[in-house]
Write a protein that holds these residues in place. Structure first.
Motif, mmCIF file in Angstrom:
data_model
loop_
_atom_site.group_PDB
_atom_site.id
_atom_site.type_symbol
_atom_site.label_atom_id
_atom_site.label_comp_id
_atom_site.label_asym_id
_atom_site.label_seq_id
_atom_site.Cartn_x
_atom_site.Cartn_y
_atom_site.Cartn_z
ATOM 1 N N ARG A 185 12.485 38.262 10.467
ATOM 2 C CA ARG A 185 11.209 38.912 10.195
ATOM 3 C C ARG A 185 11.437 40.166 9.373
ATOM 4 N NH1 ARG A 185 6.896 37.395 13.714
ATOM 5 N NH2 ARG A 185 7.582 35.929 15.320
ATOM 6 N N GLN A 191 0.065 37.373 8.005
ATOM 7 C CA GLN A 191 1.470 36.964 8.005
ATOM 8 C C GLN A 191 1.739 35.953 6.887
ATOM 9 O OE1 GLN A 191 1.908 35.453 12.037
ATOM 10 N NE2 GLN A 191 3.068 37.270 12.632
ATOM 11 N N SER A 202 0.859 45.651 0.264
ATOM 12 C CA SER A 202 1.432 44.332 0.512
ATOM 13 C C SER A 202 1.583 43.544 -0.780
ATOM 14 C CB SER A 202 0.556 43.551 1.491
ATOM 15 O OG SER A 202 0.575 44.138 2.765
ATOM 16 N N VAL A 212 9.627 35.368 8.199
ATOM 17 C CA VAL A 212 8.244 35.726 8.488
ATOM 18 C C VAL A 212 8.006 37.138 7.967
ATOM 19 C CG1 VAL A 212 6.503 36.106 10.272
ATOM 20 C CG2 VAL A 212 8.191 34.259 10.539
ATOM 21 N N TRP A 218 0.332 32.058 14.664
ATOM 22 C CA TRP A 218 -0.086 32.791 13.490
ATOM 23 C C TRP A 218 -0.953 34.005 13.803
ATOM 24 C CZ3 TRP A 218 1.703 32.270 8.719
ATOM 25 C CH2 TRP A 218 2.343 31.072 8.370
ATOM 26 N N LYS A 219 -0.809 35.039 12.949
ATOM 27 C CA LYS A 219 -1.702 36.179 12.894
ATOM 28 C C LYS A 219 -2.138 36.354 11.440
ATOM 29 C CE LYS A 219 0.546 38.677 16.695
ATOM 30 N NZ LYS A 219 1.262 39.936 17.071
ATOM 31 N N ARG A 253 5.963 43.160 4.660
ATOM 32 C CA ARG A 253 5.435 42.505 3.465
ATOM 33 C C ARG A 253 5.244 43.491 2.320
ATOM 34 N NH1 ARG A 253 -0.172 38.889 3.499
ATOM 35 N NH2 ARG A 253 -0.218 38.540 1.249
ATOM 36 N N GLU A 300 5.568 40.278 7.865
ATOM 37 C CA GLU A 300 4.486 40.858 8.650
ATOM 38 C C GLU A 300 3.718 41.882 7.826
ATOM 39 O OE1 GLU A 300 3.760 39.903 11.598
ATOM 40 O OE2 GLU A 300 5.573 39.127 12.583
ATOM 41 N N HIS A 319 5.844 29.088 15.779
ATOM 42 C CA HIS A 319 5.257 30.307 15.205
ATOM 43 C C HIS A 319 3.753 30.326 15.411
ATOM 44 C CE1 HIS A 319 4.710 33.790 12.682
ATOM 45 N NE2 HIS A 319 3.781 33.133 12.011
ATOM 46 N N ASP A 379 2.462 45.305 7.255
ATOM 47 C CA ASP A 379 3.053 46.504 7.867
ATOM 48 C C ASP A 379 2.406 47.803 7.431
ATOM 49 O OD1 ASP A 379 3.912 46.595 5.272
ATOM 50 O OD2 ASP A 379 6.042 46.383 5.731
#
Length: 254
Positions: free
Chosen positions: A15, A224, A43, A35, A220-221, A18, A37, A218, A39
């Motif tokens: 992880r 992501q 991005s 992955v 998801w959110k 982004r 994220e 995984h 942040d």
């Protein structure tokens, strides 16, 4: 190169953020997936993330694919059922190498992406199953319209164990045709096997791949991004409720 023998131990390492300084390419090279994220930094777009990895693949839907429920479709990408473990590299004529998926809407339940690393599989799979896989070839064909590019040379026939071009180790390259499902995007059959032998092998393979030390689930959110190397990991999808929004933006490169 770090050895990947247990997916439960590496999913946090695979992880990163982004943002503009994201080390996602190093993570992808190390683990075969990463992955990214959201942040709080500026991005990177999915297009910018995928651009250094190759040229966009032009499916019949274009180079950007929105994966969500669609009415009256025979394509598993746009339905809510489970998709078994597979790699896209040989199931599509364009030779997909990396898949990048961004979550635009996350389902409230289910719809997880499943990721199995080849190294983890070979670290845990029964020796007799691996020996069987070394001695067979599998033929694949598409069951959907408007998605897979036609192959004028005929159906691909692929040995399920290949050499990983990054690590030089064994790589599992297979589409698991189990359980029986005439609506699945692809069908597969071991050359020379009966229907019963095919089902027995794919059932055993699916059972091994379901082990948590081999496959990462995984959830998801929104925001992501998941990138996978088709030559190093398999992927699938868990089913999700018909009333649950699951919307993904996908870009693949070769």
């Amino acid at each position: 190169m770090d050895s990947i023998t247990d997916m439960r131990r590496l999913t946090e390492d695979a992880r990163c953020g982004r943002g503009l300084s994201s080390p996602y390419r190093e993570k992808l090279e190390r683990y075969g997936f990463v992955v990214l994220e959201p942040d709080g930094e500026e991005s990177l777009s999915l297009e910018d993330i995928m651009a250094p990895l190759g040229e966009p693949v032009g499916y019949q839907y274009g180079t950007k694919l929105i994966q969500e429920q669609r009415a009256e479709t025979d394509n598993s990408q746009f339905r809510t059922g489970a998709i078994p473990m597979h790699v896209d590299a040989f199931l599509n004529a364009t030779g997909v190498r990396y898949i990048g998926t961004e979550c635009l809407e996350a389902p409230y339940d289910g719809g997880e992406t499943l990721i199995a690393a080849s190294e983890a599989f070979f670290g845990a799979a029964p020796e007799d199953l691996v020996a069987t896989l070394r001695g067979i070839e599998i033929e694949y064909w598409a069951n959907v319209s408007g998605f897979y590019v036609d192959r004028p040379e005929g159906n691909p026939i692929i040995a399920p164990i290949q050499v990983d071009p990054v690590t030089g180790r064994d790589s599992l390259c297979v589409g698991v045709a189990y359980p029986e499902d005439p609506t699945r995007n692809f069908s597969a059959a071991v050359v020379g096997y009966t229907k019963e032998q095919n089902l027995e092998l794919f059932e055993k393979l699916a059972g091994v791949l379901s082990q948590p030390q081999i496959t990462y689930v995984h959830k998801w959110k929104v925001g992501q991004v998941l990138i996978m190397d088709n030559l190093r990991v398999l992927h699938g999808r868990a089913e999700y409720p018909a009333d649950s929004p699951r919307k993904m933006l996908r870009i693949s490169v070769a």
